[in-house]
Design an enzyme around this catalytic site. Structure first.
Site, PDB file in Angstrom:
ATOM      1  N   GLY A  67      -9.270  36.987 -20.239  1.00  0.00           N
ATOM      2  CA  GLY A  67      -8.921  37.664 -19.896  1.00  0.00           C
ATOM      3  C   GLY A  67      -8.619  38.447 -18.473  1.00  0.00           C
ATOM      4  O   GLY A  67      -9.403  38.972 -17.666  1.00  0.00           O
ATOM      5  N   GLY A  86      -6.721  41.237 -17.535  1.00  0.00           N
ATOM      6  CA  GLY A  86      -6.138  42.816 -17.463  1.00  0.00           C
ATOM      7  C   GLY A  86      -7.291  43.187 -16.401  1.00  0.00           C
ATOM      8  O   GLY A  86      -7.828  43.173 -15.590  1.00  0.00           O
ATOM      9  N   ARG A 138     -14.273  53.022 -30.359  1.00  0.00           N
ATOM     10  CA  ARG A 138     -14.792  51.735 -29.698  1.00  0.00           C
ATOM     11  C   ARG A 138     -14.414  50.601 -31.259  1.00  0.00           C
ATOM     12  O   ARG A 138     -14.037  49.682 -31.290  1.00  0.00           O
ATOM     13  CB  ARG A 138     -16.051  51.625 -29.255  1.00  0.00           C
ATOM     14  N   ASN A 191     -14.950  45.635 -25.912  1.00  0.00           N
ATOM     15  CA  ASN A 191     -15.331  46.574 -27.053  1.00  0.00           C
ATOM     16  C   ASN A 191     -14.642  45.880 -28.443  1.00  0.00           C
ATOM     17  O   ASN A 191     -14.687  45.174 -28.435  1.00  0.00           O
ATOM     18  CB  ASN A 191     -14.865  47.494 -26.379  1.00  0.00           C
ATOM     19  N   HIS A 201     -23.866  50.856 -27.278  1.00  0.00           N
ATOM     20  CA  HIS A 201     -22.692  51.051 -25.938  1.00  0.00           C
ATOM     21  C   HIS A 201     -21.636  51.955 -26.600  1.00  0.00           C
ATOM     22  O   HIS A 201     -20.902  51.618 -26.926  1.00  0.00           O
ATOM     23  CB  HIS A 201     -21.867  49.957 -25.039  1.00  0.00           C
TER      24      HIS A 201
HETATM   25  N1  NAD Z   1     -18.585  47.050 -22.120  1.00  0.00           N
HETATM   26  C1  NAD Z   1     -18.183  47.758 -21.224  1.00  0.00           C
HETATM   27  O1  NAD Z   1     -18.824  48.725 -21.294  1.00  0.00           O
HETATM   28  C2  NAD Z   1     -16.606  47.710 -21.311  1.00  0.00           C
HETATM   29  C3  NAD Z   1     -15.414  49.235 -19.919  1.00  0.00           C
HETATM   30  C4  NAD Z   1     -14.447  48.821 -19.977  1.00  0.00           C
HETATM   31  C5  NAD Z   1     -13.807  47.876 -21.040  1.00  0.00           C
HETATM   32  N2  NAD Z   1     -14.234  47.045 -22.139  1.00  0.00           N
HETATM   33  C6  NAD Z   1     -13.704  46.314 -23.278  1.00  0.00           C
HETATM   34  O2  NAD Z   1     -12.715  45.673 -21.877  1.00  0.00           O
HETATM   35  C7  NAD Z   1     -11.731  45.064 -22.815  1.00  0.00           C
HETATM   36  C8  NAD Z   1     -11.008  44.613 -21.508  1.00  0.00           C
HETATM   37  O3  NAD Z   1     -10.146  45.843 -20.875  1.00  0.00           O
HETATM   38  P1  NAD Z   1      -9.121  45.993 -20.211  1.00  0.00           P
HETATM   39  O4  NAD Z   1      -9.192  47.129 -19.327  1.00  0.00           O
HETATM   40  O5  NAD Z   1      -9.100  45.110 -18.881  1.00  0.00           O
HETATM   41  O6  NAD Z   1      -7.886  45.493 -20.919  1.00  0.00           O
HETATM   42  P2  NAD Z   1      -6.242  44.810 -20.475  1.00  0.00           P
HETATM   43  O7  NAD Z   1      -5.892  45.412 -21.950  1.00  0.00           O
HETATM   44  O8  NAD Z   1      -6.095  45.363 -19.046  1.00  0.00           O
HETATM   45  O9  NAD Z   1      -6.857  43.630 -20.787  1.00  0.00           O
HETATM   46  C9  NAD Z   1      -7.389  42.924 -21.802  1.00  0.00           C
HETATM   47  C10 NAD Z   1      -6.370  41.538 -21.542  1.00  0.00           C
HETATM   48  O10 NAD Z   1      -6.549  40.918 -22.443  1.00  0.00           O
HETATM   49  C11 NAD Z   1      -5.698  39.425 -22.641  1.00  0.00           C
HETATM   50  N3  NAD Z   1      -5.696  38.649 -24.007  1.00  0.00           N
HETATM   51  C12 NAD Z   1      -5.841  39.738 -25.715  1.00  0.00           C
HETATM   52  N4  NAD Z   1      -6.457  38.264 -26.222  1.00  0.00           N
HETATM   53  C13 NAD Z   1      -6.493  37.866 -25.351  1.00  0.00           C
HETATM   54  C14 NAD Z   1      -6.939  36.315 -25.852  1.00  0.00           C
HETATM   55  N5  NAD Z   1      -7.112  35.790 -27.022  1.00  0.00           N
HETATM   56  N6  NAD Z   1      -6.780  35.172 -24.803  1.00  0.00           N
HETATM   57  C15 NAD Z   1      -7.143  35.480 -23.315  1.00  0.00           C
HETATM   58  N7  NAD Z   1      -6.945  36.873 -23.212  1.00  0.00           N
HETATM   59  C16 NAD Z   1      -6.219  37.874 -24.171  1.00  0.00           C
HETATM   60  C17 NAD Z   1      -4.609  40.532 -22.203  1.00  0.00           C
HETATM   61  O11 NAD Z   1      -3.518  40.004 -22.402  1.00  0.00           O
HETATM   62  C18 NAD Z   1      -4.658  41.496 -21.228  1.00  0.00           C
HETATM   63  O12 NAD Z   1      -4.381  40.809 -20.138  1.00  0.00           O
HETATM   64  C19 NAD Z   1     -11.304  46.293 -23.519  1.00  0.00           C
HETATM   65  O13 NAD Z   1     -11.916  45.105 -25.119  1.00  0.00           O
HETATM   66  C20 NAD Z   1     -12.238  47.042 -23.276  1.00  0.00           C
HETATM   67  O14 NAD Z   1     -12.421  47.663 -24.941  1.00  0.00           O
HETATM   68  C21 NAD Z   1     -15.394  47.328 -22.004  1.00  0.00           C
END
Ligand code: NAD
Length: 309
Positions: free
Chosen positions: A10, A12, A89, A121, A176
């Site tokens: 990922g 992102g 979530r 998440n 969480h």
């Molecule tokens: N645990 C925590 O405390 C916490 C905190 C913040 C975000 N998160 C979670 O982290 C995740 C990412 O958040 P973000 O803000 O970076 O989102 P984002 O949308 O910016 O990035 C997610 C990335 O995942 C990629 N992706 C989707 N399917 C994929 C696959 N099969 N293989 C590879 N890449 C793939 C997308 O193309 C995107 O670039 C989300 O699920 C978010 O809810 C968790």
């Protein structure tokens, strides 16, 4: 002696920012993986071009496949959909289950000895998915939530008291989500119990703000969720593991009887070192705290039951 190798799935907001923190700390060579062609390669090259400015000597590679990830020591899974405004979530559960499962299968095929940190998440459930799909022992799969939730708790205490964040220790247990359990009884400021420094109503406000901190950022950003502090938190865990620091941090770990809970991934204090989760630390709880932990655990158990793995 080679460098450590870190894969971040990922590319992102969270994944790319995690790559940034990890590169600056020279934790190891980094591979960024994403499904959108050009994004991981472009961000990796951009980070590489910052090397002469910042002076870090690790390589960052981007890919849409997993061949480049082979032999990784540590893998951070951030792939998935981010929570949008008004979306819980749990709404993310089914879609992210597929994404995390396929990422885990690909990781295990290339790096059968790695340690996995899940960030996607809903966190506790996705950590359970990665643990189940990988077939790894419980010490090698964990989730990042408690470091972030504790960091939020700490910064709100520091802001209230106008003191350095460095002097604050604080612990958050549980899932969480909105049912997480910040523990003011275990919070200290320069060794002084928080309960001696702030009145109960003020502490209650800080606890509530901590519980809702993710949503507070979502309301402000509108088009995404927090990423600086989540990625920094994941990299703190990576640092503890890759340097065998034996840090005591709150993490989402697979439990077998600890806190009276079984076969769930749940936020608890752990010792993090080169073997991953080396120990789960049990703290004593009041009846009220235990009830809150049990309520949070029930929510996680219900979501795990709905997974049909
Ligand atoms: N645990 C925590 O405390 C916490 C905190 C913040 C975000 N998160 C979670 O982290 C995740 C990412 O958040 P973000 O803000 O970076 O989102 P984002 O949308 O910016 O990035 C997610 C990335 O995942 C990629 N992706 C989707 N399917 C994929 C696959 N099969 N293989 C590879 N890449 C793939 C997308 O193309 C995107 O670039 C989300 O699920 C978010 O809810 C968790």
């Amino acid at each position: 002696m080679g460098r450590k190798k870190i894969t971040i799935v990922g590319a992102g907001n969270v994944g790319a920012t995690a790559a940034h923190w990890a590169a600056e700390k020279e934790l190891g060579d980094i591979v960024l993986v994403d499904i959108i062609d050009g994004i991981p390669q472009g961000k990796a090259l951009d980070l590489m071009e910052s090397r002469p400015v910042e002076g870090f000597d690790v390589t960052i590679t981007g890919s849409t496949g997993y061949d480049e990830t082979a032999g990784s020591d540590l893998v951070i899974i951030t792939s998935g959909l981010a929570r949008k405004r008004g979306m819980s979530r749990e709404d993310l559960l089914q879609q992210n289950k597929e994404i995390v499962s396929s990422a885990t299968r690909s990781i295990v095929a290339q790096s059968p000895h790695c340690i996995i940190i899940v960030v996607s998440n809903p966190l506790d459930i996705m950590t359970y998915v990665a643990k189940a799909v990988s077939g790894f022992p419980k010490n090698r799969v964990m989730g990042m939530a408690g470091v972030l939730d504790s960091a939020r708790f700490k910064v709100f205490i520091a802001m209230e008291l106008n003191v350095s964040v460095e002097d604050i220790q604080a612990l958050v247990l549980g899932g969480h989500g909105d049912s997480m359990v910040p523990l003011p009884r275990y919070a200290t400021v320069g060794g002084i119990p928080l309960t001696q420094l702030l009145p109960a109503e003020k502490i209650e406000q800080i606890v509530n703000r901590t519980r809702n901190a993710g949503g507070e950022i979502v309301s402000l950003l509108k088009l995404g969720s927090a990423f600086y502090s989540p990625s920094a938190s994941a990299i703190q865990m990576a640092d503890a593991i890759l340097k065998d620091k034996k840090r005591v941090l709150s993490c989402c770990a697979y439990l077998e009887g600890e806190y009276g809970l079984n076969h769930i991934c749940f936020g608890v204090p752990v010792k993090l070192g080169s073997r991953g989760v080396e120990q789960v630390l049990e703290v004593s709880l009041t009846d009220e705290e235990r009830a809150l932990v049990q309520r949070s655990a029930r929510e996680v158990e219900e979501s795990i039951a709905s997974l049909k793995l």
